[in-house]
Design an enzyme around this catalytic site. Structure first.
Site, PDB file in Angstrom:
ATOM      1  N   ASP A  51      -5.534   8.886  -7.139  1.00  0.00           N
ATOM      2  CA  ASP A  51      -6.835   9.277  -6.590  1.00  0.00           C
ATOM      3  C   ASP A  51      -6.687  10.681  -6.008  1.00  0.00           C
ATOM      4  O   ASP A  51      -6.196  10.867  -4.894  1.00  0.00           O
ATOM      5  CB  ASP A  51      -7.258   8.272  -5.514  1.00  0.00           C
ATOM      6  CG  ASP A  51      -8.651   8.536  -4.961  1.00  0.00           C
ATOM      7  OD1 ASP A  51      -9.102   9.691  -5.005  1.00  0.00           O
ATOM      8  OD2 ASP A  51      -9.273   7.589  -4.450  1.00  0.00           O
ATOM      9  N   GLU A 143      -3.354   5.663   5.988  1.00  0.00           N
ATOM     10  CA  GLU A 143      -4.471   5.538   5.048  1.00  0.00           C
ATOM     11  C   GLU A 143      -4.888   4.079   5.103  1.00  0.00           C
ATOM     12  O   GLU A 143      -4.398   3.244   4.352  1.00  0.00           O
ATOM     13  CB  GLU A 143      -4.044   5.973   3.652  1.00  0.00           C
ATOM     14  CG  GLU A 143      -5.224   6.247   2.731  1.00  0.00           C
ATOM     15  CD  GLU A 143      -5.791   4.975   2.102  1.00  0.00           C
ATOM     16  OE1 GLU A 143      -6.594   4.272   2.779  1.00  0.00           O
ATOM     17  OE2 GLU A 143      -5.423   4.699   0.959  1.00  0.00           O
ATOM     18  N   GLU A 152     -10.907  -5.266   4.572  1.00  0.00           N
ATOM     19  CA  GLU A 152      -9.461  -5.417   4.718  1.00  0.00           C
ATOM     20  C   GLU A 152      -9.028  -5.442   6.184  1.00  0.00           C
ATOM     21  O   GLU A 152      -7.944  -5.930   6.500  1.00  0.00           O
ATOM     22  CB  GLU A 152      -8.663  -4.337   3.973  1.00  0.00           C
ATOM     23  CG  GLU A 152      -8.886  -4.350   2.472  1.00  0.00           C
ATOM     24  CD  GLU A 152      -8.040  -3.309   1.754  1.00  0.00           C
ATOM     25  OE1 GLU A 152      -7.122  -2.734   2.379  1.00  0.00           O
ATOM     26  OE2 GLU A 152      -8.287  -3.052   0.571  1.00  0.00           O
TER      27      GLU A 152
END
Length: 383
Positions: A51, A143, A152
């Protein structure tokens, strides 16, 4: 989400039980099996490492602000492959503690050694809630962002790390985060409705055949089957990379987070009342899209030399693996230029799995003439 003072929706599900620090109480073994093991595979790490928007933002945040890392102690929460820890070492950090809850720590150690920073980077396998460090740190980097930022619930662990190990003058990278919503047009709604109709048609055929061939009437199960299929096809939010032209109204910031001061209670449930104005010609309001951005601003004591932003907004050239979360309305609503959509949004953690989210929208059409439509209530699940 802004308007955090809105009263809790009575339709929000009860929250899971919580410990003294506000975190959801879960079975650690089940939590590991359902969540952490995913990140133990290199193929999943590779998806994130590929990414470019994500990678460029963190690389620039570190190396544009090299002076904020040089000679400092750094804690990398959820280091994964270890690349952020390696960059911190390359930027001149004195010591980097790279904490990883999965066996990906073995790969991280090899990568650290291969890049000759093992004298600076120490990879520690374990959860941030359980590990011990020999000192407080100057910088926490992580991150931690999930789909629509909070899926999450990894930010809970970052908060724990901050409260346990960050010096009072320390900095968080990223330092701030925002959640956005905007009205959209999309053909996905019709596709999902067709999928749902096909599933139900197949079910009725199954009932007829089972009774004809085996003499058992299973129609009593129709209602739970229908509820199951409706949730799957029509109420589960979708991951999508939208084109900017699919946004048909003004994007709205619905939640702002200061990573240096936020508490778990601030993110357990997110509520916002907002308005957005339709800025295209006559169109169908097919739902809402949610995304986030994070900012690397350093701290008050040591502000970033150069601020960096990572955004997951709809883009032609800079899409991310996070994409956007799409919440589809069934049926879509016809809207016109200049009309205002008034909405109430609420998101809370699923009772079954605190890393997933339950969402509710209540939206109403306000026309320039002053007329308003009846409120539409929709429930969704971020899974």
């Amino acid at each position: 989400m802004q308007s955090n003072g809105a009263s809790p929706s009575p339709l929000l599900p009860p929250q899971p039980s919580r410990g003294s620090n506000g975190a959801a109480v879960v079975d650690k073994g089940v939590d590991f099996a359902n969540y952490f093991c995913t990140y133990a595979f290199l193929y999943h790490q590779k998806e994130m490492l590929c990414d470019r928007v994500r990678m460029d933002a963190y690389y620039n945040a570190i190396f544009y602000n090299r002076d904020r890392f040089h000679g400092k102690t750094v804690l990398d929460v959820g280091t994964g492959s270890g690349i952020l820890a390696i960059w911190c070492a390359q930027a001149g950090a004195r010591k980097v503690y790279a904490v990883e809850a999965t066996k990906m720590s073995l790969h991280a150690r090899e990568l650290v050694k291969a890049n000759r920073v093992e004298d600076v980077v120490e990879v520690i396998e374990g959860s941030i809630e359980d590990i011990e460090l020999p000192e407080k740190v100057d910088v926490i980097i992580s991150e931690w962002m999930g789909y629509f930022l909070l899926r999450e619930s990894m930010f809970d662990s970052v908060i724990c790390a901050r409260d346990r190990w960050l010096k009072p003058t320390g900095a968080m990278y990223p330092s701030h985060a925002r959640m956005w919503l905007a009205p959209i047009r999309s053909g996905l709604g019709e596709q999902k409705k067709n999928d749902y109709d096909s599933a139900m048609q197949d079910w009725y055929g199954f009932l007829d055949e089972t009774e004809a061939y085996y003499g058992v009437d299973m129609s009593v199960l129709t209602k739970p089957f229908e509820e199951e299929q409706r949730k799957y096809y029509m109420q589960t939010s979708l991951w999508n990379n939208l084109h900017p032209q699919q946004i048909i109204g003004t994007p709205v910031v619905i939640k702002e987070i200061d990573c240096l001061t936020a508490k778990v209670d601030d993110i357990i449930a997110v509520r916002s009342e907002f308005t957005t104005k339709i800025d295209t010609d006559t169109a169908r309001l097919c739902g809402f899209a949610g995304w986030f951005d994070v900012h690397f601003r350093g701290s008050i004591n040591e502000p970033a030399t150069r601020e960096v932003e990572l955004t997951t907004a709809p883009s032609v050239d800079n899409s991310t693996h996070w994409g956007q979360q799409v919440f589809l309305l069934h049926p879509p609503v016809r809207v016109n230029h200049g009309e205002t959509i008034k909405a109430a949004f609420s998101m809370s953690r699923s009772r079954e799995n605190h890393r997933l989210m339950d969402v509710e929208f209540v939206c109403q059409q306000l026309q320039p003439s002053g007329k308003s439509s009846s409120p539409i209530t929709s429930k969704f699940y971020i899974e």
